[in-house]
Write an enzyme that holds these catalytic residues in place. Structure first.
Site, PDB file in Angstrom:
ATOM      1  N   LYS A 171      34.714 -71.558  13.865  1.00  0.00           N
ATOM      2  CA  LYS A 171      35.615 -70.668  14.629  1.00  0.00           C
ATOM      3  C   LYS A 171      36.718 -71.502  15.277  1.00  0.00           C
ATOM      4  CE  LYS A 171      34.369 -71.707  18.987  1.00  0.00           C
ATOM      5  NZ  LYS A 171      35.270 -72.086  20.092  1.00  0.00           N
ATOM      6  N   THR A 228      37.918 -66.877  20.571  1.00  0.00           N
ATOM      7  CA  THR A 228      38.723 -68.092  20.509  1.00  0.00           C
ATOM      8  C   THR A 228      40.074 -67.867  19.833  1.00  0.00           C
ATOM      9  OG1 THR A 228      36.581 -69.157  20.235  1.00  0.00           O
ATOM     10  CG2 THR A 228      38.478 -70.563  20.087  1.00  0.00           C
TER      11      THR A 228
HETATM   12  O1  LIG Z   1      33.881 -72.515  22.547  1.00  0.00           O
HETATM   13  C1  LIG Z   1      34.607 -72.010  23.362  1.00  0.00           C
HETATM   14  C2  LIG Z   1      34.547 -70.578  23.693  1.00  0.00           C
HETATM   15  O2  LIG Z   1      33.383 -69.978  23.185  1.00  0.00           O
HETATM   16  C3  LIG Z   1      35.672 -72.830  23.991  1.00  0.00           C
HETATM   17  O3  LIG Z   1      36.717 -72.920  23.082  1.00  0.00           O
HETATM   18  P1  LIG Z   1      37.720 -74.142  23.121  1.00  0.00           P
HETATM   19  O4  LIG Z   1      36.925 -75.396  22.855  1.00  0.00           O
HETATM   20  O5  LIG Z   1      38.731 -73.839  22.070  1.00  0.00           O
HETATM   21  O6  LIG Z   1      38.323 -74.162  24.500  1.00  0.00           O
END
Ligand SMILES: O=C(CO)COP(=O)(O)O
Ligand SMILES: NC(=O)C1=CN([C@@H]2O[C@H](COP(=O)(O)OP(=O)(O)OC[C@H]3O[C@@H](n4cnc5c(N)ncnc54)[C@H](O)[C@@H]3O)[C@@H](O)[C@H]2O)C=CC1
Length: 306
Positions: A171, A228
């Protein structure tokens, strides 16, 4: 922070003694989580042996690319405990997921992974959050599910650790693509297409690795993808935005999707798996091609069945 929200004692290992002192006096981590008050049951220490004490459950929340060296250098301390990795990514060198790394270096530990849609800043506010806990042994998964759930944090469980590893890792890659798409000015419709076709890549890789389809449509797959790819709270999404806008990005910010895209693109090429969005993210992150060129190349692929 949610883990200590019900008063359960939590020991936090913090390498910087000054930061540990601040956390214990002000109950705030100003460097990583400003303006969030941590429960008093969370106590920081710069001494890893103090932090581990006789803890049964240990949550490992280091950046993915540091997990392998971290576990390797602390394998004796970690052995015979219940290790729960919170990492999202694939190791660049070994192409392993976080649970596989634990199995390689601490084979006598019980192993699990906690993943799903959750920004640390939201969790620390006590906002409602639902996550997936996965362990190959369902009794262990059930034990962790009840030990780690709180009034605001609801855990679902599965035995499909591979599916949870892959959902959380991929993701981030698709979030970079979506950020780049918006940053470049291609618009919301193009982003929806990237999310959907990106999800098809996630499902393809997961099926190839023997993960269960329902894990990918669950919280740790589709749930985290939806969060995300649509929120500027995400560092991966913001990194993509900067790429698309051709703006610099702070190199000290943890962006897990870059190394993961490169590792997965290499693996996919080796296994003859079609993962064009992942490959494009790997190439754009390396500066090998521009966002505009990469998106045009995706659009000009031969037409096919959905
Ligand atoms: O895993 C996350 C949200 O579930 C955090 O995402 P990021 O690492 O892109 O900030
Ligand atoms: N921040 C978030 O909202 C979420 C993060 N995650 C995942 O959790 C993992 C960690 O992410 P964050 O905490 O956000 O990263 P971060 O970069 O903000 O913090 C990581 C912490 O690990 C420490 N660290 C770095 N290298 C280390 C090493 N070699 N040994 C020991 N400690 C080390 C850093 O000092 C820092 O305190 C990642 O895999 C991320 O994808 C998962 C869900 C949400």
């Amino acid at each position: 922070a949610a883990i200590g929200a019900d008063g359960t004692p939590v020991s936090l290992w913090c390498r910087d003694p000054e930061l540990a002192r601040d956390i214990n006096t002000d109950h705030e981590n100003r460097r990583r989580l400003p303006d969030r008050i941590l429960p008093e049951s969370v106590v920081a220490t710069p001494d890893i042996d103090d932090a581990l004490g006789d803890a049964e459950i240990v949550l490992l929340a280091v950046p993915m690319q540091t997990l392998r060296p971290f576990v390797q250098s602390h394998c004796e301390r970690l052995s015979h405990r219940t290790l729960v990795t919170c990492c999202k990514g694939i190791d660049f060198e070994t192409e392993e997921g976080p649970v596989e790394i634990l199995a390689s270096f601490v084979p006598d530990a019980k192993r699990a992974i906690l993943s799903g849609p959750s920004f640390a800043a939201d969790i620390a506010l006590g906002l409602p959050t639902a996550l997936t806990i996965a362990a190959a042994d369902d009794d262990l998964a059930a034990h962790l599910q009840s030990a780690l759930s709180t009034r605001s944090l609801r855990l679902y469980r599965t035995t499909d650790t591979m599916g949870v590893e892959l959902g959380g890792a991929l993701k981030n890659v698709i979030a970079i693509a979506c950020g780049a798409c918006i940053g470049e000015g291609f618009g919301d419709s193009a982003r929806a297409a990237l999310m959907t076709r990106g999800f098809a890549e996630m499902q393809r890789l997961a099926a190839h690795r023997g993960a269960r389809p329902e894990t990918l449509t669950g919280l740790s797959g589709l749930g985290d993808l939806a969060l995300t790819c649509g929120s500027e709270q995400s560092r991966n999404y913001r990194f993509g935005l900067a790429l698309g806008r051709q703006e610099p990005f702070d190199a000290s910010v943890t962006v897990e999707g870059v190394a993961t895209a490169k590792a997965v693109a290499r693996y996919a090429a080796h296994e003859a798996l079609e993962m064009p969005i992942t490959r494009a993210v790997a190439e754009v992150s390396d500066g090998g091609t521009s966002v505009a060129e990469a998106l045009r190349a995706l659009l000009s692929r031969p037409l096919k069945k959905e």
